[in-house]
Design a protein around this motif. Structure first.
Motif, PDB file in Angstrom:
ATOM      1  N   VAL A  71      49.142  43.509  46.282  1.00 25.68           N
ATOM      2  CA  VAL A  71      48.119  42.994  45.381  1.00 25.68           C
ATOM      3  C   VAL A  71      47.932  43.954  44.223  1.00 25.68           C
ATOM      4  O   VAL A  71      47.889  45.170  44.430  1.00 25.68           O
ATOM      5  CB  VAL A  71      46.764  42.840  46.114  1.00 25.68           C
ATOM      6  CG1 VAL A  71      45.713  42.246  45.179  1.00 25.68           C
ATOM      7  CG2 VAL A  71      46.911  41.976  47.353  1.00 25.68           C
ATOM      8  N   THR A  72      47.832  43.436  43.018  1.00 20.46           N
ATOM      9  CA  THR A  72      47.356  44.260  41.902  1.00 20.46           C
ATOM     10  C   THR A  72      46.148  43.575  41.288  1.00 20.46           C
ATOM     11  O   THR A  72      46.086  42.344  41.200  1.00 20.46           O
ATOM     12  CB  THR A  72      48.440  44.472  40.822  1.00 20.46           C
ATOM     13  OG1 THR A  72      48.857  43.186  40.351  1.00 20.46           O
ATOM     14  CG2 THR A  72      49.640  45.211  41.356  1.00 20.46           C
ATOM     15  N   ILE A  73      45.176  44.398  40.935  1.00 21.58           N
ATOM     16  CA  ILE A  73      43.952  43.884  40.317  1.00 21.58           C
ATOM     17  C   ILE A  73      43.708  44.696  39.046  1.00 21.58           C
ATOM     18  O   ILE A  73      43.799  45.927  39.058  1.00 21.58           O
ATOM     19  CB  ILE A  73      42.732  44.048  41.256  1.00 21.58           C
ATOM     20  CG1 ILE A  73      42.874  43.142  42.487  1.00 21.58           C
ATOM     21  CG2 ILE A  73      41.420  43.744  40.519  1.00 21.58           C
ATOM     22  CD1 ILE A  73      41.777  43.329  43.528  1.00 21.58           C
ATOM     23  N   SER A  74      43.412  43.981  37.957  1.00 18.67           N
ATOM     24  CA  SER A  74      42.938  44.690  36.769  1.00 18.67           C
ATOM     25  C   SER A  74      41.766  43.912  36.196  1.00 18.67           C
ATOM     26  O   SER A  74      41.646  42.699  36.393  1.00 18.67           O
ATOM     27  CB  SER A  74      44.065  44.848  35.741  1.00 18.67           C
ATOM     28  OG  SER A  74      44.512  43.575  35.345  1.00 18.67           O
ATOM     29  N   ALA A  75      40.869  44.642  35.560  1.00 19.90           N
ATOM     30  CA  ALA A  75      39.699  44.010  34.951  1.00 19.90           C
ATOM     31  C   ALA A  75      39.285  44.853  33.757  1.00 19.90           C
ATOM     32  O   ALA A  75      39.235  46.090  33.868  1.00 19.90           O
ATOM     33  CB  ALA A  75      38.546  43.916  35.956  1.00 19.90           C
ATOM     34  N   ALA A  76      39.014  44.186  32.671  1.00 19.44           N
ATOM     35  CA  ALA A  76      38.569  44.852  31.436  1.00 19.44           C
ATOM     36  C   ALA A  76      39.466  46.050  31.098  1.00 19.44           C
ATOM     37  O   ALA A  76      38.987  47.134  30.770  1.00 19.44           O
ATOM     38  CB  ALA A  76      37.099  45.288  31.558  1.00 19.44           C
ATOM     39  N   GLY A  85      50.064  33.784  48.164  1.00 17.60           N
ATOM     40  CA  GLY A  85      50.378  34.425  46.901  1.00 17.60           C
ATOM     41  C   GLY A  85      49.833  33.626  45.729  1.00 17.60           C
ATOM     42  O   GLY A  85      49.462  32.460  45.870  1.00 17.60           O
ATOM     43  N   GLY A  86      49.781  34.260  44.561  1.00 21.82           N
ATOM     44  CA  GLY A  86      49.367  33.561  43.346  1.00 21.82           C
ATOM     45  C   GLY A  86      48.814  34.534  42.333  1.00 21.82           C
ATOM     46  O   GLY A  86      48.458  35.661  42.685  1.00 21.82           O
ATOM     47  N   THR A  87      48.794  34.100  41.082  1.00 26.28           N
ATOM     48  CA  THR A  87      48.222  34.926  40.015  1.00 26.28           C
ATOM     49  C   THR A  87      47.036  34.183  39.425  1.00 26.28           C
ATOM     50  O   THR A  87      47.146  32.996  39.093  1.00 26.28           O
ATOM     51  CB  THR A  87      49.255  35.196  38.911  1.00 26.28           C
ATOM     52  OG1 THR A  87      50.408  35.775  39.521  1.00 26.28           O
ATOM     53  CG2 THR A  87      48.712  36.151  37.862  1.00 26.28           C
ATOM     54  N   VAL A  88      45.908  34.853  39.329  1.00 25.89           N
ATOM     55  CA  VAL A  88      44.693  34.239  38.800  1.00 25.89           C
ATOM     56  C   VAL A  88      44.155  35.143  37.704  1.00 25.89           C
ATOM     57  O   VAL A  88      44.018  36.354  37.923  1.00 25.89           O
ATOM     58  CB  VAL A  88      43.594  34.092  39.885  1.00 25.89           C
ATOM     59  CG1 VAL A  88      42.458  33.207  39.377  1.00 25.89           C
ATOM     60  CG2 VAL A  88      44.161  33.583  41.191  1.00 25.89           C
ATOM     61  N   GLU A  89      43.853  34.569  36.564  1.00 21.86           N
ATOM     62  CA  GLU A  89      43.150  35.328  35.526  1.00 21.86           C
ATOM     63  C   GLU A  89      41.908  34.525  35.196  1.00 21.86           C
ATOM     64  O   GLU A  89      42.004  33.398  34.694  1.00 21.86           O
ATOM     65  CB  GLU A  89      44.034  35.532  34.310  1.00 21.86           C
ATOM     66  CG  GLU A  89      43.352  36.444  33.308  1.00 21.86           C
ATOM     67  CD  GLU A  89      44.353  37.191  32.427  1.00 21.86           C
ATOM     68  OE1 GLU A  89      45.148  37.982  32.990  1.00 21.86           O
ATOM     69  OE2 GLU A  89      44.342  36.965  31.225  1.00 21.86           O
ATOM     70  N   ALA A  90      40.750  35.064  35.509  1.00 18.74           N
ATOM     71  CA  ALA A  90      39.505  34.302  35.377  1.00 18.74           C
ATOM     72  C   ALA A  90      38.322  35.252  35.443  1.00 18.74           C
ATOM     73  O   ALA A  90      38.465  36.392  35.905  1.00 18.74           O
ATOM     74  CB  ALA A  90      39.410  33.263  36.499  1.00 18.74           C
ATOM     75  N   PRO A  91      37.151  34.798  35.010  1.00 15.91           N
ATOM     76  CA  PRO A  91      35.958  35.635  35.103  1.00 15.91           C
ATOM     77  C   PRO A  91      35.606  35.976  36.553  1.00 15.91           C
ATOM     78  O   PRO A  91      35.816  35.165  37.465  1.00 15.91           O
ATOM     79  CB  PRO A  91      34.865  34.764  34.473  1.00 15.91           C
ATOM     80  CG  PRO A  91      35.593  33.826  33.575  1.00 15.91           C
ATOM     81  CD  PRO A  91      36.906  33.552  34.274  1.00 15.91           C
ATOM     82  N   THR A 101      27.280  41.297  31.111  1.00 16.01           N
ATOM     83  CA  THR A 101      28.629  41.367  30.532  1.00 16.01           C
ATOM     84  C   THR A 101      29.564  40.462  31.347  1.00 16.01           C
ATOM     85  O   THR A 101      29.554  40.513  32.579  1.00 16.01           O
ATOM     86  CB  THR A 101      29.162  42.814  30.608  1.00 16.01           C
ATOM     87  OG1 THR A 101      28.133  43.693  30.177  1.00 16.01           O
ATOM     88  CG2 THR A 101      30.403  42.999  29.767  1.00 16.01           C
ATOM     89  N   SER A 102      30.353  39.654  30.668  1.00 12.35           N
ATOM     90  CA  SER A 102      31.350  38.848  31.368  1.00 12.35           C
ATOM     91  C   SER A 102      32.628  39.675  31.498  1.00 12.35           C
ATOM     92  O   SER A 102      33.040  40.354  30.548  1.00 12.35           O
ATOM     93  CB  SER A 102      31.610  37.556  30.583  1.00 12.35           C
ATOM     94  OG  SER A 102      32.725  36.913  31.137  1.00 12.35           O
ATOM     95  N   ILE A 103      33.208  39.666  32.708  1.00  9.82           N
ATOM     96  CA  ILE A 103      34.437  40.439  32.942  1.00  9.82           C
ATOM     97  C   ILE A 103      35.534  39.493  33.419  1.00  9.82           C
ATOM     98  O   ILE A 103      35.371  38.799  34.429  1.00  9.82           O
ATOM     99  CB  ILE A 103      34.226  41.528  34.012  1.00  9.82           C
ATOM    100  CG1 ILE A 103      33.093  42.477  33.600  1.00  9.82           C
ATOM    101  CG2 ILE A 103      35.516  42.302  34.257  1.00  9.82           C
ATOM    102  CD1 ILE A 103      32.689  43.444  34.691  1.00  9.82           C
ATOM    103  N   THR A 104      36.628  39.473  32.693  1.00  6.45           N
ATOM    104  CA  THR A 104      37.768  38.682  33.147  1.00  6.45           C
ATOM    105  C   THR A 104      38.696  39.600  33.938  1.00  6.45           C
ATOM    106  O   THR A 104      39.031  40.692  33.480  1.00  6.45           O
ATOM    107  CB  THR A 104      38.515  38.062  31.948  1.00  6.45           C
ATOM    108  OG1 THR A 104      37.635  37.128  31.328  1.00  6.45           O
ATOM    109  CG2 THR A 104      39.770  37.334  32.410  1.00  6.45           C
ATOM    110  N   ALA A 105      39.044  39.140  35.129  1.00 11.91           N
ATOM    111  CA  ALA A 105      39.917  39.954  35.989  1.00 11.91           C
ATOM    112  C   ALA A 105      41.252  39.259  36.178  1.00 11.91           C
ATOM    113  O   ALA A 105      41.345  38.025  36.058  1.00 11.91           O
ATOM    114  CB  ALA A 105      39.253  40.170  37.346  1.00 11.91           C
ATOM    115  N   ASN A 106      42.257  40.070  36.463  1.00 13.35           N
ATOM    116  CA  ASN A 106      43.562  39.520  36.814  1.00 13.35           C
ATOM    117  C   ASN A 106      43.862  39.917  38.258  1.00 13.35           C
ATOM    118  O   ASN A 106      43.875  41.100  38.597  1.00 13.35           O
ATOM    119  CB  ASN A 106      44.640  40.072  35.866  1.00 13.35           C
ATOM    120  CG  ASN A 106      45.991  39.466  36.174  1.00 13.35           C
ATOM    121  OD1 ASN A 106      46.587  39.736  37.214  1.00 13.35           O
ATOM    122  ND2 ASN A 106      46.479  38.622  35.284  1.00 13.35           N
TER     123      ASN A 106
END
Ligand SMILES: [Zn+2]
Length: 493
Positions: free
Chosen positions: A101-106, A120-126, A220-225
């Motif tokens: 798993v990799t996670i990034s945010a802001a 599995g899957g890739t999600v980019e969303a708040p 603050t809105s944070i979009t994460a991947n």
């Protein structure tokens, strides 16, 4: 293995060339069996396991890996060569799962671990913070739909949180620790849940999550991947079960340890230490006779949820289970910052009393270790290792443990040395659980304690209540007695 074959060849030659003398093997005695257990023999087995783990770049012996299959072959071949045991491979299928798993945010990347069985899957969303612990559908706000839920660990299992997030329409879920530090991975469980479908999931440390949550709370809105790379497939693996050909087959003294590691590391303490400890005892036991049959179980897929021992217990006919007088478990017996823990079979410390006879086993270990000057402490008898399925069917159980992720107390550091406030095994379920991070002193002492219990009960199980459905003890096996109990020729040159 080559060395072993050569030795046999020489042995046979020596016997045929000169008149042999014969030694009648004696009934096993604890002190004689213990005398023949050495650190160097244990270390040789550990080196093998390390080599097996290193055949793939991942350096693992996770069930279903090449490193694990080589481990199973090694145990099977080693025991078959003795001629002393009936050895069988017990295959079973299970759902294998591994991932990253990799996670990034802001703009920041975070450390994350995979939860077994997450798709599995890739999600980019708040990111949407979920109140409470996400153990109830009402915890999830409607805004979570189409987004990534951020949920605290605690109160209910990971799988329920993930299923409820899926049911609420979240596209991904991040579960953060409820104490300082990373979650360290976990499992959702292989079975589908009625509450909802699993969605891509990853973990965060409490520190990382709290800094994100404080920003969310400020509006603050944070979009994460969230990127989950997962492999989930049905595989098969094997338990190895070895039973002495001699001894009362209706009064079986059973010991076990697991052969697999987690994906993250080679698993030389967890549970190379327990499985190789009993393998060495099994080898040395071949010099003796026994009154009661002695069985060893080398369990696979323990780290996927005690699957090997569970398979053994659930598929054995009731009349076979009734022949098992007791079960001894050895899972992690060489932790680097060790404690000398004994499963609390009498319930005196943790109030979870094992089946009648478990108290006898606990006291046997206590008395033996006290007799060699070692202070011991009880450890929770919570079914966290392969004795769990044995408790389910009421088989008296016990065992030894040197500690995992728990922290050594200042009092324990006075008893046993080592570092207070540090985990018993800082490499628990991590890449550092390798051959350089074993405590050999704890390992040999615990292996000798295991041998003492096995030798004692192999002579007599007096003090362990007869189990329901168990035949009268002392009933002769219908199998012919082989090797064990016969004269053993001794080479004289
Ligand atoms: Zn283990």
């Amino acid at each position: 293995m080559k060395t072993f074959a050569t030795t046999i060849g020489f042995f046979a030659l020596a016997v045929s060339a000169v008149p042999s003398t014969y030694r009648r093997p004696g009934l096993v005695q604890s002190n004689q069996l213990r005398r023949d257990l050495t650190r160097s023999a244990l270390l040789e087995h550990a080196k093998k396991l390390q080599e097996f783990a290193e055949v793939t770049p991942e350096i693992t012996r996770v069930a279903g890996s090449r490193g694990h299959n080589l481990t199973v072959d090694y145990i099977y071949d080693t025991l078959v060569k003795t001629g002393y045991y009936d050895v069988e491979l017990q295959p079973f299928t299970y759902v294998f799962s591994e991932g990253n798993v990799t996670i990034s945010a802001a703009g920041t990347s975070y450390e994350s671990q995979y939860f077994q069985y997450a798709p599995g899957g890739t999600v980019e969303a708040p990111l949407i913070s979920v109140s409470n612990f996400g153990c109830d559908a009402a915890d999830f706000p409607t805004t979570v739909s189409g987004n990534i839920a951020l949920v605290s660990r605690g109160t209910c299992e990971f799988g329920l949180k993930v299923a409820l997030a899926g049911a609420a329409g979240a596209k991904g879920i991040i579960i953060y620790n409820n104490v300082l530090g990373p979650v360290g991975g976990g499992t959702l469980g292989p079975d589908e849940r009625p509450e909802g479908k699993y969605i891509p999931a990853g973990s965060l440390s409490q520190e990382d999550a709290l800094s994100l949550i404080s920003k969310l709370n400020n509006g603050t809105s944070i979009t994460a991947n969230l990127d989950v790379d997962a492999l989930i497939e049905t595989r098969y693996t094997n338990n190895v079960i070895a039973t002495s050909k001699c001894g009362d087959q209706s009064n079986i003294v059973f010991s076990g340890g697991h052969t697999d590691s987690v994906q993250a590391g080679p698993g030389i303490n967890d549970d190379g230490s327990g499985s190789m400890g009993i393998l060495e005892i099994a080898l040395q036991l071949t010099k003796f006779t026994v009154n009661n049959a002695v069985r060893f179980g080398f369990w696979s897929a323990e780290e996927f949820g005690l699957l090997g021992s569970e398979h053994y217990i659930t598929t054995a006919p009731a009349e076979e289970l009734a022949k098992i007088s007791l079960y001894l478990n050895f899972d992690m017996i060489a932790s680097p910052n060790f404690g000398y823990f004994i499963y609390d079979g009498d319930g005196s410390a943790f109030n979870t009393t094992g089946p009648a006879g478990s108290d006898h086993i606990e006291h046997l270990f206590e008395d033996y270790l006290a007799s060699v000057g070692i202070k011991t402490a009880p450890t929770e008898f919570d079914g966290r290792s392969d004795y769990g399925p044995f408790l389910e069917v009421n088989i008296p159980s016990g065992g030894l443990f040197t500690g995992a992720e728990g922290l050594k107390t200042p009092e324990e550091a006075i008893w046993w040395g080592g570092e207070a406030g540090v985990a018993y095994d800082v490499n628990y379920h991590a890449p550092g659980d390798d051959i350089t991070n074993l405590n050999m002193g704890a390992w040999i002492q615990n292996t000798k304690a295991a041998a003492h219990a096995i030798a004692t009960y192999a002579v007599s199980t007096e003090g362990i209540p007869k189990r329901t459905g168990q035949q009268k003890r002392g009933v002769k096996s219908d199998k012919p007695k082989a090797r064990c109990g016969e004269d053993i020729p001794i080479a004289v040159m």
